[in-house]
Design a protein around this motif. Structure first.
Motif, PDB file in Angstrom:
ATOM      1  N   ARG A   1      35.697  38.330  40.092  1.00 48.94           N
ATOM      2  CA  ARG A   1      34.834  39.194  39.585  1.00 48.94           C
ATOM      3  C   ARG A   1      34.673  39.301  41.232  1.00 48.94           C
ATOM      4  O   ARG A   1      33.757  41.410  41.399  1.00 48.94           O
ATOM      5  N   TRP A   2      34.719  38.823  42.392  1.00 45.97           N
ATOM      6  CA  TRP A   2      34.374  40.188  43.825  1.00 45.97           C
ATOM      7  C   TRP A   2      35.320  41.010  44.268  1.00 45.97           C
ATOM      8  O   TRP A   2      34.383  42.184  44.363  1.00 45.97           O
TER       9      TRP A   2
ATOM     10  N   ASP B   1      34.258  29.060  46.798  1.00 40.83           N
ATOM     11  CA  ASP B   1      34.345  30.276  46.106  1.00 40.83           C
ATOM     12  C   ASP B   1      34.226  30.453  44.899  1.00 40.83           C
ATOM     13  O   ASP B   1      34.491  31.286  43.920  1.00 40.83           O
TER      14      ASP B   1
ATOM     15  N   ARG C   1      29.380  36.298  50.370  1.00 42.46           N
ATOM     16  CA  ARG C   1      30.941  37.026  50.544  1.00 42.46           C
ATOM     17  C   ARG C   1      30.215  38.210  50.843  1.00 42.46           C
ATOM     18  O   ARG C   1      30.948  39.191  51.630  1.00 42.46           O
ATOM     19  N   PHE C   2      29.467  39.106  50.098  1.00 41.60           N
ATOM     20  CA  PHE C   2      29.612  40.869  50.101  1.00 41.60           C
ATOM     21  C   PHE C   2      28.692  40.895  52.105  1.00 41.60           C
ATOM     22  O   PHE C   2      29.339  41.882  52.016  1.00 41.60           O
TER      23      PHE C   2
ATOM     24  N   ARG D   1      33.265  44.450  42.805  1.00 43.46           N
ATOM     25  CA  ARG D   1      32.271  44.898  42.678  1.00 43.46           C
ATOM     26  C   ARG D   1      31.740  45.202  44.089  1.00 43.46           C
ATOM     27  O   ARG D   1      30.472  45.872  45.016  1.00 43.46           O
ATOM     28  N   ARG D   2      32.976  44.505  44.882  1.00 47.68           N
ATOM     29  CA  ARG D   2      33.214  45.486  46.575  1.00 47.68           C
ATOM     30  C   ARG D   2      33.296  46.402  46.352  1.00 47.68           C
ATOM     31  O   ARG D   2      32.740  47.217  47.310  1.00 47.68           O
TER      32      ARG D   2
ATOM     33  N   GLU E   1      33.325  32.298  41.387  1.00 52.10           N
ATOM     34  CA  GLU E   1      33.796  33.527  40.662  1.00 52.10           C
ATOM     35  C   GLU E   1      34.706  34.616  41.626  1.00 52.10           C
ATOM     36  O   GLU E   1      33.850  35.840  41.434  1.00 52.10           O
ATOM     37  N   PRO E   2      35.678  34.273  42.348  1.00 51.03           N
ATOM     38  CA  PRO E   2      36.360  35.069  42.929  1.00 51.03           C
ATOM     39  C   PRO E   2      37.506  36.170  41.946  1.00 51.03           C
ATOM     40  O   PRO E   2      37.171  37.506  42.420  1.00 51.03           O
TER      41      PRO E   2
END
Length: 191
Positions: free
Chosen positions: A20-21, A15, A47-48, A24-25, A17-18
């Motif tokens: 930053r998720w 995973d 992930r996206f 951005r999500r 850069e968790p």
């Protein structure tokens, strides 16, 4: 360049850069409309693609797509052609999501023109890239030159509001909004 990213994705944690998720999500969720066909350009670990149906993940590295297949089982995943052509037809998607990818691309204009090609006539492009103002660029150059300006590194360029607007315009896209948000430069453009 493909070999560099194959090696990169082979060595990354499950995973990357968790932290930053979440931001951005949330941005992607605000940009998506019900029924959109959309492209996650530079999908990495995929992930996206778990955010909404209708997504297609594209990357230059097969190793990234293998990881994305584990994160988003059943997702439509495609490898960028060796010449940089996106593996989609003209007007195939309503939204291109290009998050933290553009700064890694040697031919930015070519990629943005490909984005325009695959966008439907009323299509939208959303780009996020690290926001490095003059002070931050100076500090990076002084304190972490080797990490950020390494000629063998992955970050090939930094963008400013002006430079990303110029690149979008040169690709025959209409910049709608360019703003800094939580350490990222967010650019929205339409076809």
């Amino acid at each position: 360049m493909r070999a560099v990213y194959e090696a990169f994705w082979t060595d990354q944690p499950a995973d990357p850069e968790p932290w930053r998720w979440p931001a951005r999500r949330a941005l992607l969720e605000r940009e998506l409309r019900t029924g959109d066909r959309w492209l996650d350009l530079g999908c990495g670990a995929g992930r996206f693609l778990t955010v909404a149906p209708g997504g297609i993940g594209v990357d230059v590295a097969a190793a990234a797509l293998e990881r994305a297949a584990l994160v988003a089982p059943g997702a439509d995943l495609r490898l960028v052609e060796p010449d940089g052509t996106l593996p989609l037809g003209h007007g195939a998607v309503d939204l291109v999501w290009c998050s933290e990818t553009l700064e890694h691309v040697a031919d930015v204009l070519g990629l943005l023109q490909e984005c325009r090609r695959v966008l439907a006539p009323a299509g939208r492009l959303v780009v996020t890239t690290p926001a490095h103002g003059v002070l931050r660029r100076t500090l990076l150059a002084l304190a972490r030159f080797d990490a950020h300006f390494d000629p063998l590194g992955q970050h090939l360029r930094f963008f400013s509001r002006r430079s990303i607007t110029r690149a979008l315009t040169a690709a025959n896209l209409r910049p709608d909004r360019v703003a800094s948000r939580r350490g990222s430069l967010v650019a929205r453009a339409s076809r």
